[in-house]
Design an enzyme around this catalytic site. Structure first.
Site, mmCIF file in Angstrom:
data_model
loop_
_atom_site.group_PDB
_atom_site.id
_atom_site.type_symbol
_atom_site.label_atom_id
_atom_site.label_comp_id
_atom_site.label_asym_id
_atom_site.label_seq_id
_atom_site.Cartn_x
_atom_site.Cartn_y
_atom_site.Cartn_z
ATOM 1 C CD GLN A 82 7.125 6.622 -0.259
ATOM 2 O OE1 GLN A 82 7.753 5.784 -0.884
ATOM 3 N NE2 GLN A 82 6.833 6.485 1.020
ATOM 4 C CG ASP A 101 3.385 -0.075 -1.509
ATOM 5 O OD1 ASP A 101 4.256 -0.642 -0.839
ATOM 6 O OD2 ASP A 101 3.178 1.148 -1.476
ATOM 7 C CE LYS A 103 9.820 2.605 -0.372
ATOM 8 N NZ LYS A 103 8.523 3.249 -0.196
#
Ligand code: NDP
Length: 301
Positions: A103, A126, A59
């Protein structure tokens, strides 16, 4: 005897992901030139899970490659929930950061829901905050979970107009199944969500013009569950022993989807391979979501 050539057109995640990253890079260049706006992504990794470290590195690298501002915060597994929430609060207030991704999964002991809830919905790239889930359910602009949005981009480009098609989503998770179902509904599909209690799942799947598998069970969906010509999107990522007994005995594993690819590709009209399909789109969509967040925060969207 040679294998029969597969009937299905392959939806190649690499091609779609590269194209999307190029589009994002062009948009970042334009925003920097025209508005002095550099979209910024902050990724937070807690602990040292090997797979999470690979995802986080990818990422960071991809966001730098498209010209974004990119920050990775690595915290030890024994950091307190309070410390983690304090960092999220700082990132919420940081004007150089437009996207925050913590994460998942977090190590044992953390309250994931509380951490997701602490992220500003405007920076929730997200798409997991309940505000964004609610916006998506109401059909108003939302930051949408990356993997489901990636599936939709591929479906729309490969199949075209989805209006009126019968869609079956197998799996009802907050991360994948539910948001994909919402996006298919927004695209005017008639949507069925199937799950572990669904009766006669093969018959339900056979009704689908679009079949999305997000289950986490290797090769569960067989060729005779698929309507001829259907578009099959396989979200599953499952690690299994090699078919070759020598490699399997050596403990070697490979990644397969939730769909029995060899059987399904004889019947389907389109199919995403695993690996090489949906998974490759996820990071590209994360970059796109960060640009979307930056534009909305700056009042440019
Ligand atoms: P979850 O475990 O959260 O959800 C699985 C869903 O499948 C549940 O709704 C469950 O039903 C349903 N299910 C389980 N067994 C069956 C069955 N026998 N028949 C019908 N339905 C069943 O998984 P996720 O949604 O998080 O992930 C699904 C898959 O997608 C995994 O393989 C994961 O690794 C992969 N994935 C891939 C990503 C990518 O980038 N490509 C990103 C995220 C996930 P119930 O609700 O009734 O328990």
């Amino acid at each position: 005897m040679a294998d029969i050539a597969p009937a299905a057109k392959i939806i190649d995640g690499k091609v779609y992901a590269e194209r999307l990253r190029e589009q994002v890079a062009r948009e970042v260049t334009r925003l920097r030139a025209d508005y002095n706006l550099q979209p910024g992504l902050a990724v937070v990794l807690v602990g040292d899970d090997a797979a999470s470290q690979i995802y986080v590195r990818s990422k960071g690298e991809h966001s730098l490659a498209v010209g974004m501002h990119s920050v990775t915060h690595r915290l030890p597994a024994d950091v307190s929930q309070v410390e983690l929430l304090r960092l999220v609060g700082e990132l919420n207030a940081d004007p150089a950061i437009h996207g925050i991704l913590v994460q998942l999964p977090l190590p044992k002991g953390f309250d994931e829901q509380a951490v997701i809830a602490a992220i500003s919905p405007d920076k929730d790239v997200d798409g997991l905050h309940v505000v964004n889930a609610g916006r998506l359910a109401n059909g108003v602009p939302a930051l949408t979970p990356c993997t489901p949005l990636g599936c939709m981009i591929m479906l729309r480009e490969a199949v075209g107009d989805l209006s009126g098609l019968r869609a079956v989503v197998v799996g009802r998770s907050v991360l994948v199944g539910r948001p994909i179902a919402q996006l298919l509904l927004q695209a005017d599909c008639t949507v069925t969500i199937a799950h572990s209690r669904t009766r006669d799942l093969p018959a339900v799947c056979r009704e689908a013009d679009i079949l999305v598998a997000a289950v986490g069970r290797p090769r569960m969906i067989r060729g005779d569950w698929i309507k001829p010509g259907a578009a099959v999107i396989d979200v599953g990522i499952n690690r299994v022993p090699f078919d070759d007994p020598i490699k399997a005995a050596a403990g070697r594993t490979k990644v397969v989807g939730d769909v029995h690819y060899k059987e399904a590709s004889q019947v389907a009209g389109w199919i995403t391979p695993v690996p090489g399909g949906v998974g490759l789109m996820t990071v590209a969509v994360l970059l796109q979501n960060t640009v979307t967040a930056a534009k909305r925060i700056a009042g440019l969207d």
